[in-house]
Design a protein around this motif. Structure first.
Motif, PDB file in Angstrom:
ATOM      1  N   CYS A 124       0.831  -1.211   0.000  1.00 40.86           N
ATOM      2  CA  CYS A 124       0.000   0.000   0.000  1.00 40.86           C
ATOM      3  C   CYS A 124       0.864   1.258   0.000  1.00 40.86           C
ATOM      4  N   LEU A 125       1.881   1.275   0.855  1.00 42.56           N
ATOM      5  CA  LEU A 125       2.791   2.422   0.931  1.00 42.56           C
ATOM      6  C   LEU A 125       3.511   2.634  -0.393  1.00 42.56           C
ATOM      7  N   GLY A 126       3.960   1.543  -0.994  1.00 41.61           N
ATOM      8  CA  GLY A 126       4.652   1.643  -2.274  1.00 41.61           C
ATOM      9  C   GLY A 126       3.770   2.228  -3.364  1.00 41.61           C
ATOM     10  N   LEU A 127       2.507   1.825  -3.407  1.00 40.25           N
ATOM     11  CA  LEU A 127       1.580   2.347  -4.406  1.00 40.25           C
ATOM     12  C   LEU A 127       1.338   3.845  -4.213  1.00 40.25           C
ATOM     13  N   VAL A 128       1.132   4.255  -2.957  1.00 38.63           N
ATOM     14  CA  VAL A 128       0.895   5.675  -2.662  1.00 38.63           C
ATOM     15  C   VAL A 128       2.084   6.518  -3.110  1.00 38.63           C
ATOM     16  N   MET A 129       3.296   6.059  -2.801  1.00 40.98           N
ATOM     17  CA  MET A 129       4.494   6.798  -3.181  1.00 40.98           C
ATOM     18  C   MET A 129       4.700   6.805  -4.696  1.00 40.98           C
TER      19      MET A 129
ATOM     20  N   GLU B   7      10.142  12.908  -7.902  1.00 47.88           N
ATOM     21  CA  GLU B   7      10.406  11.752  -8.754  1.00 47.88           C
ATOM     22  C   GLU B   7      11.141  10.649  -7.989  1.00 47.88           C
ATOM     23  N   LEU B   8      12.044  11.035  -7.078  1.00 46.47           N
ATOM     24  CA  LEU B   8      12.735  10.050  -6.253  1.00 46.47           C
ATOM     25  C   LEU B   8      11.755   9.312  -5.344  1.00 46.47           C
ATOM     26  N   THR B   9      10.782  10.052  -4.816  1.00 47.08           N
ATOM     27  CA  THR B   9       9.752   9.428  -3.988  1.00 47.08           C
ATOM     28  C   THR B   9       8.969   8.399  -4.799  1.00 47.08           C
ATOM     29  N   GLY B  10       8.663   8.738  -6.046  1.00 44.17           N
ATOM     30  CA  GLY B  10       7.919   7.826  -6.917  1.00 44.17           C
ATOM     31  C   GLY B  10       8.662   6.541  -7.190  1.00 44.17           C
ATOM     32  N   ILE B  11       9.929   6.658  -7.546  1.00 40.31           N
ATOM     33  CA  ILE B  11      10.705   5.454  -7.862  1.00 40.31           C
ATOM     34  C   ILE B  11      10.990   4.656  -6.588  1.00 40.31           C
ATOM     35  N   GLY B  12      11.125   5.355  -5.464  1.00 40.10           N
ATOM     36  CA  GLY B  12      11.267   4.666  -4.182  1.00 40.10           C
ATOM     37  C   GLY B  12      10.026   3.843  -3.864  1.00 40.10           C
ATOM     38  N   GLY B  13       8.864   4.360  -4.257  1.00 42.27           N
ATOM     39  CA  GLY B  13       7.617   3.631  -4.064  1.00 42.27           C
ATOM     40  C   GLY B  13       7.594   2.330  -4.846  1.00 42.27           C
ATOM     41  N   ILE B  14       8.121   2.346  -6.057  1.00 47.47           N
ATOM     42  CA  ILE B  14       8.189   1.121  -6.861  1.00 47.47           C
ATOM     43  C   ILE B  14       9.057   0.078  -6.162  1.00 47.47           C
ATOM     44  N   LEU B  15      10.175   0.525  -5.608  1.00 47.85           N
ATOM     45  CA  LEU B  15      11.070  -0.404  -4.906  1.00 47.85           C
ATOM     46  C   LEU B  15      10.386  -0.984  -3.673  1.00 47.85           C
ATOM     47  N   ILE B  16       9.653  -0.150  -2.934  1.00 48.53           N
ATOM     48  CA  ILE B  16       8.942  -0.619  -1.748  1.00 48.53           C
ATOM     49  C   ILE B  16       7.819  -1.574  -2.141  1.00 48.53           C
ATOM     50  N   LEU B  17       7.167  -1.313  -3.271  1.00 41.26           N
ATOM     51  CA  LEU B  17       6.138  -2.220  -3.777  1.00 41.26           C
ATOM     52  C   LEU B  17       6.739  -3.600  -4.055  1.00 41.26           C
ATOM     53  N   GLY B  18       7.904  -3.625  -4.670  1.00 38.58           N
ATOM     54  CA  GLY B  18       8.601  -4.891  -4.919  1.00 38.58           C
ATOM     55  C   GLY B  18       8.957  -5.598  -3.628  1.00 38.58           C
ATOM     56  N   LEU B  19       9.325  -4.817  -2.621  1.00 39.55           N
ATOM     57  CA  LEU B  19       9.646  -5.383  -1.318  1.00 39.55           C
ATOM     58  C   LEU B  19       8.419  -6.051  -0.695  1.00 39.55           C
ATOM     59  N   GLY B  20       7.267  -5.398  -0.805  1.00 41.28           N
ATOM     60  CA  GLY B  20       6.034  -5.961  -0.265  1.00 41.28           C
ATOM     61  C   GLY B  20       5.670  -7.281  -0.928  1.00 41.28           C
TER      62      GLY B  20
END
Length: 226
Positions: A43-48, A184-197
């Motif tokens: 959820c956090l990854g998607l929001v970011m 933009e860094l927040t956005g790409i960080g969100g993708i990484l967190i999504l992968g982590l989830g």
């Protein structure tokens, strides 16, 4: 770097509290906590991720950054370091150690609060944002340590290195870092967190650490094309 030091201290304190409760929690409760953390992470990854404005730069950064990270094999190097720490602690058979350390590090570091907080402190605008983040990370560390164990506490080491480096960069270059790049860094960080989830929930193992160079590539591309 007062804010970063307080942040690291909060993670260590939260981890210590989590360890104290860990021995009293039944295994089935560990599993549900593990699943809850995985769902929250997605959820956090998607929001970011949805905060990003330039999808083309994001995709190109992810692809080229992942190829670079895979070539260097960041994840394998991190696992070797984690294994050395595990053996030093006598936890060679604890598979959750590496997972806990990596999960906590990415959750604590990939958010916009980490980047903005370090830049605010480095530019002499105070540490209030990092103090707020410290409270959040402290409580998160309790839950993460209850699920993954002592590896979460050791995430405080790369956390300090990461945030101290950002603060130093802010001291040197903070005045020329546009807000658009942070978004933009927040956005790409969100993708990484999504992968982590997805990895936490055992849907598929994604080598998130090998994708970290995408952050650096994103900054370079944003400077040229935004």
């Amino acid at each position: 770097m007062v804010g970063t030091i307080v942040n690291v201290g909060a993670v260590i304190l939260g981890s210590a509290i989590g360890l104290a409760f860990r021995s009293r929690i039944p295994k089935r409760l560990f599993e549900i906590v593990f699943q809850a953390i995985g769902l929250f992470t997605i959820c956090l990854g998607l929001v970011m991720a949805f905060k990003a404005n330039n999808m083309l730069i994001m995709v190109f950064s992810l692809v080229t950054g992942s190829l670079m990270g895979e070539w260097i094999n960041i994840e394998k190097g991190t696992e070797r370091l984690s294994d050395k720490i595990k053996h030093k602690l006598g936890k060679g058979d604890d598979a959750s150690f590496s997972t806990g350390m990596i999960t906590a590090f990415l959750l604590f570091c990939m958010g916009s609060m980490s980047i903005l907080g370090c830049f605010e402190e480095g530019m002499g605008k105070g540490s209030s944002l990092l103090f707020t983040k410290s409270i959040m990370d402290g409580f998160s560390a309790i839950a993460l340590t209850a699920a993954f164990g002592i590896g979460v506490m050791f995430s405080s080491i790369p956390l300090f290195i990461y945030q101290a480096s950002l603060t130093l960069l802010a001291i040197l270059f903070g005045n020329i870092m546009p807000d658009a790049i942070i978004v933009e860094l927040t956005g790409i960080g969100g993708i990484l967190i999504l992968g982590l989830g997805i990895t936490i929930l055992d849907i598929k193992k994604i080598r998130v650490l090998n994708m970290l160079p995408a952050l650096l590539i994103e900054v370079v591309l944003c400077y040229f094309f935004l």
